[in-house]
Write an enzyme that holds these catalytic residues in place. Sequence first.
Site, PDB file in Angstrom:
ATOM      1  CE1 TYR A  35       0.870   0.933   4.434  1.00 37.51           C
ATOM      2  CE2 TYR A  35       0.458  -1.435   4.425  1.00 37.51           C
ATOM      3  CZ  TYR A  35       0.968  -0.304   5.045  1.00 37.51           C
ATOM      4  OH  TYR A  35       1.581  -0.419   6.268  1.00 37.51           O
ATOM      5  CG  HIS A  80      -1.337  -3.890   6.501  1.00 34.55           C
ATOM      6  ND1 HIS A  80      -2.203  -3.301   5.611  1.00 34.55           N
ATOM      7  CD2 HIS A  80      -0.852  -5.010   5.886  1.00 34.55           C
ATOM      8  CE1 HIS A  80      -2.238  -4.010   4.494  1.00 34.55           C
ATOM      9  NE2 HIS A  80      -1.432  -5.060   4.627  1.00 34.55           N
ATOM     10  CB  CYS A 105      -3.298   1.598  11.980  1.00 32.30           C
ATOM     11  SG  CYS A 105      -1.592   2.175  11.835  1.00 32.30           S
ATOM     12  CG  HIS A 137      -4.958   5.864  10.373  1.00 35.22           C
ATOM     13  ND1 HIS A 137      -5.683   5.467   9.272  1.00 35.22           N
ATOM     14  CD2 HIS A 137      -4.114   4.821  10.644  1.00 35.22           C
ATOM     15  CE1 HIS A 137      -5.300   4.269   8.886  1.00 35.22           C
ATOM     16  NE2 HIS A 137      -4.345   3.847   9.714  1.00 35.22           N
ATOM     17  CB  SER A 194       6.895   0.242  15.624  1.00 36.14           C
ATOM     18  OG  SER A 194       5.643  -0.093  16.193  1.00 36.14           O
ATOM     19  N   GLY A 195       4.949   2.907  14.516  1.00 38.40           N
ATOM     20  CA  GLY A 195       4.018   3.354  13.495  1.00 38.40           C
ATOM     21  C   GLY A 195       2.585   2.932  13.661  1.00 38.40           C
TER      22      GLY A 195
END
Length: 418
Positions: free
Chosen positions: A306, A340, A342, A324, A319-320
């Site tokens: 993506y 993935h 989130c 959102h 780490s992200g």
Amino acid sequence: MSHFTRRRTAMRYALLVAPLAVGLTSCGADGGDPLAASPYDAAGQVAYSLSGGGKVDPNKPLEITAKGDDRITDVTATDAAGRYVKGELAPDGIRWHSTAPLAAGAHYTVRVSTEDGNGRPGRETVGFDTTAADKLLRVSFGPDAGTYGVGQPVTAELSVPVKDPAARAKVEQNLQVTASPEAAAGSWYWVDDRTLHYRPQSYWPAHAKIEVRSTLDGVRVENSLYGGASKPLSLTTGDRVEAITDSGSHEMTFKRNGSVVRTIPITTGKPGFSTRNGVKVVLGKEEFVRMQSESIGISAGSSEAYDLPVYWATRVTWSGEYVHAAPWSVGSQGSDNVSHGCTGMSTENAHWFFDQVQKGDVVQVVNSAGETMTPFDNGFGDWNLSWSQWKSGSALGGKGQAAAVQNTAAPARLRPEL
């Protein structure tokens, strides 16, 4: 003795002993009783242990020695704040030495009482400085001053590593945290030789003022290592904000001060990319983030690849992992986990969430197939340790040794996980 500042106390002493002198004379003495005499200046009758430059070495006891026929009858030593220094006087009155550590780079006042061979009293008051420390241990507190959520831990970064358990205990004893209104009992945890985290047993009170300061300045930590001056820290907390993300029901429950404000349909990590369980705190907010699968090891040619513009992104791990806007998955929100890692929600809900939270607010994930958030390597996972586990990381508990928490998680990824 030119290094000392001297102050005679004869007049004051004479006033104090005058009634005693009168009483003794009335008992028929011939007027020669030494207790009735004004004290003599004992400056030349005592010696002090000084290092080069006329200062006292704080790594050694302060020693005061009587000369000639004189003997020491009493010693009072205080620092600039008026705190007494413990000491011991030899039975023969020849020598006095301190039995408590002296601070480095500090000023002390010593009052010495003596008597000569005829029993006549002497007095001397001197001031002296201790030599500065070879190296100083300073503390930098975090986060920056400001207002945070009730889940925000306090951090302390040391300028010099400290490994010895006794030295660590000395450091902890001098790192003070207070809260008003009063928080639950709290403790420091040694993350590594230079990093400590502090948290209460339960979240901070809402709308509290938190004061953090070090009293290590001048304190001997170990060997020649002394504490230096450190800047204190003031924080405040806002409302108690908790976002409970239930991966099983695909729903986030947003609570403020214990009351449910909104229930939001969500999607979290799908199999193979399951969202981490556990308590996380908000690390920051970004209105726009470009999320690319290659940043977490998914190649551009993969079916999982993506490259998307993402809005209203609230970060909860380094780490992200974010909360959102995910308009592409609205059809799955509330019914399936397709991300993935989130937490995705509609643009409107993500914008609302973004506006409601601040750093330190609590985001807790439950019922996910993922592992539990690690304590320290990927944000603030401090609350995922039980209180007994947390206390084991203090040098003041048990036998004084901090117990390490095993971290078996993979190295933190520093990019978005979508």
